[in-house]
Motif scaffolding. Structure first.
Motif, PDB file in Angstrom:
ATOM      1  N   VAL A  43       0.763  -1.635  -0.244  1.00  0.00           N
ATOM      2  CA  VAL A  43      -0.271  -0.260   0.799  1.00  0.00           C
ATOM      3  C   VAL A  43       0.966   1.138   0.165  1.00  0.00           C
ATOM      4  CG1 VAL A  43      -1.172   0.970   1.272  1.00  0.00           C
ATOM      5  CG2 VAL A  43      -2.245  -1.164   0.872  1.00  0.00           C
ATOM      6  N   ILE A  54      -6.926   7.155  -2.701  1.00  0.00           N
ATOM      7  CA  ILE A  54      -7.979   6.085  -1.963  1.00  0.00           C
ATOM      8  C   ILE A  54      -8.488   5.228  -2.724  1.00  0.00           C
ATOM      9  CG2 ILE A  54      -8.892   8.031  -1.303  1.00  0.00           C
ATOM     10  CD1 ILE A  54      -7.739   5.246   1.101  1.00  0.00           C
ATOM     11  N   LYS A  55      -9.730   5.886  -3.828  1.00  0.00           N
ATOM     12  CA  LYS A  55     -10.452   5.010  -4.459  1.00  0.00           C
ATOM     13  C   LYS A  55      -9.362   3.974  -5.293  1.00  0.00           C
ATOM     14  CE  LYS A  55     -13.736   6.414  -8.576  1.00  0.00           C
ATOM     15  NZ  LYS A  55     -13.587   6.995  -9.865  1.00  0.00           N
ATOM     16  N   LEU A  57      -6.989   1.913  -3.845  1.00  0.00           N
ATOM     17  CA  LEU A  57      -6.886   1.581  -2.687  1.00  0.00           C
ATOM     18  C   LEU A  57      -7.718   0.579  -2.146  1.00  0.00           C
ATOM     19  CD1 LEU A  57      -3.833   3.119  -1.224  1.00  0.00           C
ATOM     20  CD2 LEU A  57      -3.543   1.400  -2.976  1.00  0.00           C
ATOM     21  N   ALA A  58      -9.234   2.113  -2.762  1.00  0.00           N
ATOM     22  CA  ALA A  58     -10.206   1.013  -1.602  1.00  0.00           C
ATOM     23  C   ALA A  58     -11.012   0.362  -2.695  1.00  0.00           C
ATOM     24  CB  ALA A  58     -11.349   2.061  -1.380  1.00  0.00           C
ATOM     25  N   SER A  59     -11.174   0.581  -4.533  1.00  0.00           N
ATOM     26  CA  SER A  59     -12.008  -0.144  -5.066  1.00  0.00           C
ATOM     27  C   SER A  59     -10.779  -2.259  -5.060  1.00  0.00           C
ATOM     28  CB  SER A  59     -11.275   0.050  -6.401  1.00  0.00           C
ATOM     29  OG  SER A  59     -12.032  -0.970  -7.224  1.00  0.00           O
ATOM     30  N   SER A  61      -9.108  -3.312  -2.443  1.00  0.00           N
ATOM     31  CA  SER A  61      -9.427  -3.742  -1.580  1.00  0.00           C
ATOM     32  C   SER A  61     -10.364  -4.643  -1.280  1.00  0.00           C
ATOM     33  CB  SER A  61      -9.109  -2.717  -0.397  1.00  0.00           C
ATOM     34  OG  SER A  61      -7.850  -2.532  -0.214  1.00  0.00           O
ATOM     35  N   ALA A  62     -11.509  -3.331  -1.665  1.00  0.00           N
ATOM     36  CA  ALA A  62     -13.070  -4.607  -2.228  1.00  0.00           C
ATOM     37  C   ALA A  62     -12.965  -6.075  -2.569  1.00  0.00           C
ATOM     38  CB  ALA A  62     -14.069  -3.346  -2.251  1.00  0.00           C
ATOM     39  N   PRO A 333     -16.250   1.190  -9.908  1.00  0.00           N
ATOM     40  CA  PRO A 333     -15.912   1.996 -10.812  1.00  0.00           C
ATOM     41  C   PRO A 333     -14.342   2.175 -11.437  1.00  0.00           C
ATOM     42  CG  PRO A 333     -15.365   2.494  -7.901  1.00  0.00           C
ATOM     43  CD  PRO A 333     -15.769   1.620  -8.726  1.00  0.00           C
TER      44      PRO A 333
END
Lengths: 537, 63
Positions: A43, A54-55, A57-59, A61-62, A333
């Motif tokens: 990360v 962050i978008k 990394l969030a995507s 990760s999810a 997305p």
């Protein structure tokens, strides 16, 4: 895309893998502890050096959590099935039944150290064949150290297509192989071929361990027959249905080895008195255990049900189609890094079809087995609670490790780190990389404890490297998962499971010493063969 | 009583970490669909904290 591909960027991308290795091998950390550290480094590298936001990394990760949840469902239900049989002492019944049916000691060792493990690997996996196999082998007089070595080897060939194809599915997911497509089937064919070689090697090595040349001479016909059924069957079925391509041949081989015990060559009592793996004193002074009124067929009830259920649902197309109506997946997305490395938007990412998923068959079989054993009084008061508690206790450590590794792999892929890694290796080694492809798979299993995690971690990397080198992708991916399968025999978590149930905890180093040469040699030979086939010819 | 003792064990602690990750997953999905960087950050931090729980407990808390 304009990521600078230089030594510094390559080292930063390789750092989490090195840290994982050092923590696990040098400092003996478990994957549950090491995976989060590797993830943190990935990360950090992604944010600072690969310009992820962050978008992204969030995507990633999810996506990683979702993939990991699907895998954890299989892990938990596989362990649940094992716990049900263990609570009812069904494995003791299986051991005693096999002793009666197989008077030839070598055939008994092959049955209990290879064929039964293959059967368990076909359905459950995740170290269960090693955990179950070690005490059973001690029960027939195998020395504790060897009682851990034999199941580790015996279960390994089935790691790719075993557990109803979980590791194979992970490879297909990581490398983007569409089920049924030409590349999917070609990769399955190469994998089946490589695994057949490894399967045959396993049988011969067990004979060698038992009685050197004499063992191989006596065991050769049985090993050849078993290998044709297991390795050849898997190769063929891999072209039709990868979910059952290990499971079905493993079931057949279990029945056939019983029949072999009735053949002239193996029906009489036979043993090598000074076999280095047998403890004669222990066999003679074997302790009396509480006798169960369960018979062999009853001991296999949950497994017979699992076989029937899997075959009906997966092979009867109308049933399969009706059950596949329910599908769960999420939209993601588009994301991109500051260097313009783009991850396309997806409508329905990695959909889960719960009613045709392997975990559903495992869960239903476990539940019916639980009710059946309870009805006959083989599971005592409080047994149900123990079964569930133990299954969760065994699942959670590997579950957290799987989540960490899958997110790490996704973040590496999504930020472009995997691409840089592959590009660097391709530039330095060139097509000679093919020799190392299986070793990368072995390394992945050694690090993470499973063929499946190895495929998740390195599947995309192998694919990207093969593409950059303009090598045929299918055999490289096959080498990855075959290496992962071979490496599952030296995975520290499985060795610990074996030494725990064999009551020789702390002797992991000695187990590793015995098993390392017989895993590295075939992995290297497959790599050399692959290089000759796809580069030189 | 039995349930309480389970959550005091290592497996129980890891189960709690797992539950936190599942909650974080939901937060991440909501954040991504609503294009909310705040929720994405919250979900991501929750995942990292839950993941780091095991090494933190083993190598820092226990020492």
């Amino acid at each position: 895309m304009n990521i600078p591909i230089n030594l510094f960027m390559w080292i930063m991308a390789f750092l989490p893998i090195v840290v994982l290795l050092v923590l696990m091998i040098k400092f003996h950390w478990g994957a549950t502890e090491a995976a989060p550290i590797g993830l943190i480094i990935t990360v950090f590298t992604g944010l600072v050096f690969y310009k992820a936001d962050i978008k992204l990394l969030a995507s990633e990760s999810a996506k990683g959590i979702w993939n990991a949840l699907i895998i954890i469902l299989i892990i938990w239900t596989a362990i649940l099935l094992y716990q049900v049989a263990d609570e009812a002492k069904a494995f003791q019944v299986i051991r005693d039944g096999m002793r009666k049916l197989l008077p030839n000691e070598l055939l008994l060792v092959l049955a209990m150290g290879w064929i039964f493990e293959s059967f368990l690997q076909g359905i459950t996996g995740f170290g269960v064949p090693v955990a179950v196999g070690a005490p059973l082998l001690i029960g027939i007089g195998v020395l504790p150290l060897w009682a851990v070595v034999l199941p580790l080897l015996g279960q390994a060939w089935g790691n790719t297509f075993g557990t109803l194809g979980a590791a194979w599915d992970a490879l297909a997911m990581a490398a983007g192989l569409e089920p049924g497509s030409a590349s999917y089937l070609t990769t399955a064919l190469w994998t089946g071929g490589f695994l057949w070689i490894w399967n045959l090697f396993t049988g011969l090595v067990i004979c060698w361990f038992y009685g050197r040349g004499k063992g191989i001479k006596k065991g050769l016909p049985a090993v050849l027959i078993m290998s044709v059924i297991q390795g050849g069957g898997e190769l063929l079925l891999g072209q039709m249905n990868t979910t059952i391509s290990c499971f079905l041949p493993s079931c057949i081989s279990l029945v056939v080895i019983m029949l072999l015990g009735r053949m002239k060559m193996y029906r009489d009592e036979w043993k090598i008195e000074d076999s280095p793996i047998m403890n004669r004193a222990f066999t003679e002074s074997a302790k009396e255990e509480e006798k169960s009124d369960m018979n062999l067929l009853q001991a296999f009830v949950p497994y017979i049900l699992l076989s029937a259920l899997t075959l009906i649902v997966l092979l009867v197309t109308p049933v399969k189609n009706a059950l596949e109506v329910v599908s769960i997946g999420f939209a993601f997305p588009e994301t991109s890094t500051g260097y313009g490395y783009v991850n396309s938007a997806v409508e329905c990412f990695s959909p889960l079809k719960p009613f045709t998923h392997a975990s559903m068959f495992l869960f239903l079989s476990a539940m019916v087995g639980l009710i059946y054993y309870k009805k006959h009084g083989w599971i005592k008061e409080g047994g149900t609670g123990r079964v569930f508690a133990k299954s969760i206790s065994m699942t959670m450590p590997s579950g957290i490790a799987v989540i960490g590794l899958v997110i790490m792999s996704n973040v590496m892929g999504g930020t472009g780190q995997t691409m840089v890694l592959a590009d660097g290796i391709a530039g330095v080694l060139g097509k000679g990389y093919a020799v190392l492809a299986p070793i990368v798979g072995v390394l992945g299993s050694f690090m993470t404890g499973s063929n499946m995690s190895s495929n998740i971690l390195f599947g995309d990397f192998q694919l990207t490297t093969a593409n950059l080198l303009k090598l045929d992708v299918s055999p490289i991916l096959a080498a990855q998962t075959t290496g992962g399968s071979i490496g599952s025999a030296v995975s520290s978590s499985k060795i610990v499971l074996g030494t725990t149930t064999a009551s020789i905890l702390g002797k992991e180093g000695e187990v590793l010493k015995k098993i390392l040469p017989v895993t590295l040699i075939p992995a290297l030979l497959i790599g050399v063969g692959l290089f000759v086939m796809i580069v030189l010819l | 009583m039995e349930e309480k003792s389970f959550f005091m064990t290592n497996a129980g602690h890891l189960t709690l970490a797992f539950i936190a990750i599942v909650i974080a997953f939901v937060v991440l999905l909501i954040g991504l669909n609503a294009a909310s960087d705040g929720l994405c950050l919250l979900g991501f931090v929750l995942v990292m904290l839950a993941m780091l729980f095991s090494p933190f407990k083993k190598f820092i808390l226990k020492k």
